[in-house]
Design an enzyme around this catalytic site. Structure first.
Site, PDB file in Angstrom:
ATOM      1  N   ALA A 153      16.617 119.464 -24.142  1.00 36.63           N
ATOM      2  CA  ALA A 153      15.865 120.370 -25.020  1.00 36.63           C
ATOM      3  C   ALA A 153      14.475 119.787 -25.265  1.00 36.63           C
ATOM      4  O   ALA A 153      14.316 118.567 -25.344  1.00 36.63           O
ATOM      5  CB  ALA A 153      16.612 120.542 -26.337  1.00 36.63           C
ATOM      6  N   LYS A 154      13.495 120.656 -25.379  1.00 36.94           N
ATOM      7  CA  LYS A 154      12.119 120.199 -25.630  1.00 36.94           C
ATOM      8  C   LYS A 154      11.899 120.245 -27.136  1.00 36.94           C
ATOM      9  O   LYS A 154      11.388 121.227 -27.687  1.00 36.94           O
ATOM     10  CB  LYS A 154      11.144 121.096 -24.857  1.00 36.94           C
TER      11      LYS A 154
END
Ligand code: PMP
Length: 296
Positions: A153-154
């Site tokens: 996930a960013k």
């Protein structure tokens, strides 16, 4: 660097509003704990007008990042793509970097919020690490252990690790850092993925300890089109240093050749590498040139 002017608009909570007049709450959970998700997207002025490269892939990754950590994401991908194009138009931007951010408002607890907010900003930004080959230092900081977070996930908070690594690298005379994973294998740069070339083949770290880069997967597609073999593998720092060449890739950095890793100088001249060939094809692709893979 000025990211906005007095007349710049951002997209915030469904409306186009003044960037300089917009305020955020100092009691925000995102600000205090890094609990937010974002994207970095590029728009290019192409022969077919301004085009946002892989817009759908970026907004789907934003959605996935939010879903993984429990940030509410009541947004529609196509609506956000349309808003992004409108944002470029209202700010008269043609070549631009687009930054969507999903964040949580006032909440001092450690519980994922019931609601989130979304903003999209855009500004002109050249290639993040320039276009000369760079000096890279292997960082004493590792990428976060994938068992401590959703590394795919960013998430804003992950970028404390990136800031530490880049700052350390620059203080030691390097242009950028390369981080290893928790097992000592090559992982990625603070804001980019890595490929190495050895005997006419490309190798890149497998998923699991890295952000699954959209540029990384674009490069794998280009390599297949060009009949260049690509392998996802565990790479040791010694194997990397024994490679013929290496490059970083990402939306902001695009494709940038690596000159040295620590004291080790790569043998191949950048212009003669697979990375340089792929960089030309990538440029053609983002500019929507026909037959982008034909390198002249
Ligand atoms: N790894 C990290 C840690 C990043 O921040 C980025 C930039 N988003 C990348 C890799 C490259 O991802 P992309 O190609 O999707 O921009």
């Amino acid at each position: 660097m000025q990211y906005y002017q007095p007349q710049t608009l951002i997209y915030h909570d469904g409306k186009f509003v003044s960037a300089s007049a917009t305020q955020i709450d100092l009691f925000g959970q995102s600000l205090h704990y890094g609990f937010a998700a974002f994207e970095g997207i590029r728009a290019y002025q192409t022969d077919n007008g301004t085009r946002i490269f892989k817009a759908k892939e970026h907004y789907l990754r934003l959605q996935k990042s939010c879903e993984l950590v429990g940030l509410p994401y009541p947004y529609d991908t196509q609506d956000l793509i349309n808003a992004s194009y409108e944002l470029l138009q209202v700010n008269k931007l043609k070549d631009a970097y687009i930054r969507p951010l999903v964040y949580a408002d006032a909440n001092m607890t450690l519980i994922a919020p019931q609601e989130s907010k979304l903003m999209i900003a855009a500004w002109e930004w050249g290639a993040y690490l320039g276009n000369k080959q760079i000096k890279v230092g292997i960082s004493p900081f590792q990428r976060p252990n994938p068992k401590s977070t959703f590394i795919e996930a960013k998430i804003s908070g992950h970028y404390v690790n990136s800031i530490l690594a880049t700052t350390h690298a620059k203080r030691h005379g390097y242009d950028e850092a390369l981080l290893l994973d928790a097992n000592g294998f090559v992982a990625e740069a603070p804001g980019a993925n890595i490929f190495m070339e050895k005997d006419g083949k490309l190798f890149t770290p497998a998923l699991g300890n890295i952000l699954p880069g959209i540029t990384r997967s674009t490069i794998m597609d280009i390599a297949h089109r060009l009949d260049i073999p690509v392998f996802e593998a565990a790479i040791t720092p010694a194997e990397l240093k024994a490679a013929d060449a290496a490059f970083f890739c990402g939306t902001a950095v695009e494709i940038i050749g690596i000159h040295t890793i620590d004291d080790h100088v790569f043998k191949a001249r950048w212009a003669d590498t697979l990375g340089a060939t792929i960089a030309s094809a990538y440029k053609n692709l983002v500019l929507e040139k026909e037959n982008f893979e034909v390198i002249i």
